[in-house]
Design an enzyme around this catalytic site. Structure first.
Site, mmCIF file in Angstrom:
data_model
loop_
_atom_site.group_PDB
_atom_site.id
_atom_site.type_symbol
_atom_site.label_atom_id
_atom_site.label_comp_id
_atom_site.label_asym_id
_atom_site.label_seq_id
_atom_site.Cartn_x
_atom_site.Cartn_y
_atom_site.Cartn_z
ATOM 1 N N ASP A 38 33.522 -5.808 30.118
ATOM 2 C CA ASP A 38 34.910 -6.167 30.394
ATOM 3 C C ASP A 38 35.596 -5.006 31.119
ATOM 4 O OD1 ASP A 38 37.394 -7.624 30.091
ATOM 5 O OD2 ASP A 38 37.904 -6.203 28.513
ATOM 6 N N ASP A 69 37.381 -11.472 24.292
ATOM 7 C CA ASP A 69 35.987 -11.058 24.460
ATOM 8 C C ASP A 69 35.105 -11.473 23.283
ATOM 9 O OD1 ASP A 69 36.448 -9.719 26.906
ATOM 10 O OD2 ASP A 69 37.244 -7.993 25.816
#
Length: 637
Positions: free
Chosen positions: A329, A530
């Site tokens: 990420d 996430d």
């Protein structure tokens, strides 16, 4: 054969029984070592000082307690459906007693009990860092109530309670500094040896130790919802887990057991000498196959915990050692996850610091995240902030007010331009990077300057990604919810194989699955969005220092310190631990087979075989403990 201490079958109904048996074994191990040692010494004294007839019975009697405890362990294992190499040890001791090889019996008993005790010591040492986390769990808190202080149990602390954190106290719950300055030692959580300083309003993580003066803490979570409680749960899960390599060792144990019995029976059958068969059994007792793997894996987990890397179990460590693809990420992972002042552009006679001081002084009256970033930057530069007056805030747009007698406007470009003559043209000529946030400042009716804020890339990120490739990570892919132009601008120059932007949580799962054909996939993230991708990856890694609780729960590994270089360190620790485990197994099993063949051909007596095998066991355990030590480093980020 030996209970590794990291076996996980907590869901089984027999778990309380297993814990009771393990406790009994732990308490009995010193005694089980002392009895055969004493018996061996007494028998030797009788043998050499005129009472040979007493030597054999003494050795036989001293062997029996070890054999009885071993038979209890075997029965308990068979009831669980586990067949281990304890059977070889029981057969060798029983055979030695039956065939009158009492000296061999007592040596095997002593070596076996000593091997178990040595493994227990090795695991206690390997678990030291993990156990240290558990032992620091606070039980009480000092709470303000009706103008008085009262000591209460942690379960009584609720969000909004004000607590007194004294010097030396461990912070019991997550919260914010309410009064005073907190100087905190977070080394037990993050591995960072330098204390951190937190001011009023700053977040404090439970589990940190107050090494400064007492301060007041405003609780934001209950104890069972706080960071430290989550860490303790993860540690306990890690201690119960069993690595795939350990499970592989269990399967090999059956093969080794069959080979041992075939060699022993074959030597007896072909030569007619039962002592040769007994010697083969003795050489195989105990076996380094299941000594080396648990010790090396637990040592690796402990080594990682000491550096702020919480690995939830042996399985996670073993997968980390084989990672081939990395999906990462951006916000809070490759970047710091918060806006920081990167540039101050003065459009007037004011200096950059004076412009920042004026803007931050007015922004003290706002709770907006950008306002807090300006105030924090000014404080870090030690700029003296003034008290703002006549403040009027338009939520989400900006503020107007007075600072040191000056009329000040701080906010977005449009907010300032509509209130300041000539500001629109001056602001249009200014430039800023893609993805950056700009804050305009006007003083006494004139545009004064622009403050540029951005979520910057972590220092050393490019070097770190190249090091990850050198460690065998073949694919590195960015998965972010940001716009394509922002993702491209922030990651320019990084060695990435692909950049995926504007992703939803479902899209991130798809990216993770698309990388699986390349090998085991590691996903690194920090936000709630996430968490699904972390769970979908072969190995999920959460930035736990500032990340969301959901991502930490979904992940297999949690980086307790907010440093991405711990990712590289974790991979190096995992690969070293796995390599040491394999090395110990291959060398130990190889030497055991050599000893068994030698014994089958009559070149080793049962006593000699026991001594040789114990030397092998000691060597593989000490080698496995190398996973605790150095040989692993990470580049600073």
């Amino acid at each position: 054969m030996l209970d590794s201490g990291i076996s996980s079958r907590s869901a089984l109904p027999a778990e309380p029984e297993r814990r009771g048996l393990r406790d009994l074994q732990q308490a009995a191990r010193p005694v089980l070592v002392a009895l055969p040692a004493l018996g061996l010494a007494l028998g030797a004294y009788a043998f050499f000082f005129g009472a040979k007839s007493w030597a054999g019975p003494i050795w036989a009697i001293a062997t029996l307690p070890v054999l009885v405890m071993l038979l209890i362990e075997i029965v308990a294992s068979l009831r669980r459906g586990d067949v281990g190499l304890d059977i070889v040890a029981a057969l060798s001791m029983t055979g030695a007693l039956v065939f009158g090889e009492y000296l061999a019996a007592i040596v095997v008993a002593l070596m076996y009990a000593g091997g178990q005790y040595l493994e227990s010591y090795a695991e206690r040492r390997a678990n030291r860092e993990m156990t240290a986390l558990l032992s620091r769990v606070p039980r009480k808190a000092m709470r303000y109530r009706d103008g008085q202080l009262e000591e209460v149990g942690l379960n009584a602390v609720a969000p909004g309670d004000r607590l007194l954190i004294r010097r030396g106290d461990i912070v019991p719950v997550d919260g914010t500094v309410d009064a005073g300055i907190a100087i905190l030692d977070q080394s037990a959580l993050t591995g960072e040896s330098i204390p951190v300083q937190q001011r009023a309003g700053d977040a404090v993580m439970s589990g940190a130790t107050n090494v400064g003066d007492a301060f007041d803490l405003l609780a934001t979570y209950r104890a069972d919802q706080s960071t430290y409680a989550g860490i303790v749960r993860l540690v306990e899960a890690a201690q119960r887990s069993k690595a795939p390599m350990a499970r592989l060792a269990d399967r090999f144990a059956m093969v080794f057991l069959v080979v041992t019995i075939v060699l022993s029976g074959g030597a007896w059958f072909l030569t007619g000498d039962p002592i040769r068969g007994l010697a083969v059994l003795v050489v195989a007792t105990p076996c380094p196959l299941i000594l080396a793997v648990p010790v090396a894996i637990v040592s690796g987990i402990s080594r990682a915990a000491k550096t702020g890397i919480l690995v939830k179990g042996g399985k996670a460590l073993e997968i980390m050692a084989r990672v081939c693809a990395l999906v990462i990420d951006k916000t809070g992972t490759l970047t710091h996850g918060e806006a920081r002042v990167t540039h101050v552009q003065s459009l007037s006679s004011l200096s950059a610091d004076e412009l920042l001081r004026i803007a931050a002084s007015l922004d003290q009256a706002s709770k907006h995240i950008i306002a807090r970033a300006l105030v924090q930057e000014a404080q870090q530069r030690d700029l003296p902030l003034a008290l703002p007056t006549d403040v009027v805030e338009t939520p989400g747009e900006g503020l107007t007010g007075r600072v040191d007698g000056m009329s000040v406007i701080v906010g977005g470009r449009t907010f300032v331009a509509t209130r300041t003559p000539g500001a629109k043209e001056a602001l249009a000529r200014s430039k800023h990077p893609s993805g950056a946030v700009t804050v305009a400042v006007a003083v006494d009716g004139r545009i004064a300057g622009i403050l540029v804020l951005a979520d910057e890339l972590r220092s050393g990120t490019a070097h770190l990604l190249r090091d990850l490739r050198a460690e065998g990570v073949e694919r590195i892919v960015l998965a972010t919810g940001d716009r394509p132009d922002v993702a491209q601008a922030v990651t320019a120059g990084l060695p990435l194989d692909a950049i995926h932007s504007e992703l939803t949580p479902e899209n991130k799962i798809a990216v993770v699955k698309a990388e699986k054909p390349h090998g085991p996939v590691m996903m690194v993230g920090d936000g709630v969005n996430d968490a699904p991708a972390l769970a979908a990856a072969d190995l999920g890694v959460a930035m736990g220092a500032k990340g969301a609780a959901a991502s930490a729960e979904a992940a297999d590994v949690v980086l307790l310190v907010d440093r991405l270089d711990r990712l590289l360190l974790g991979i190096r620790i995992a690969r070293r631990s796995r390599g040491i485990a394999l090395q110990s197994v291959l060398v130990g099993i190889g030497l055991s087979f050599v000893g068994m063949i030698t014994a089958a051909f009559g070149y080793l007596t049962p006593v000699e075989g026991a001594l040789i095998q114990e030397g092998i066991d000691v060597a593989v355990i000490l080698n496995a403990l190398r996973a605790l030590g150095g040989g692993v480093r990470a580049n600073p980020s």
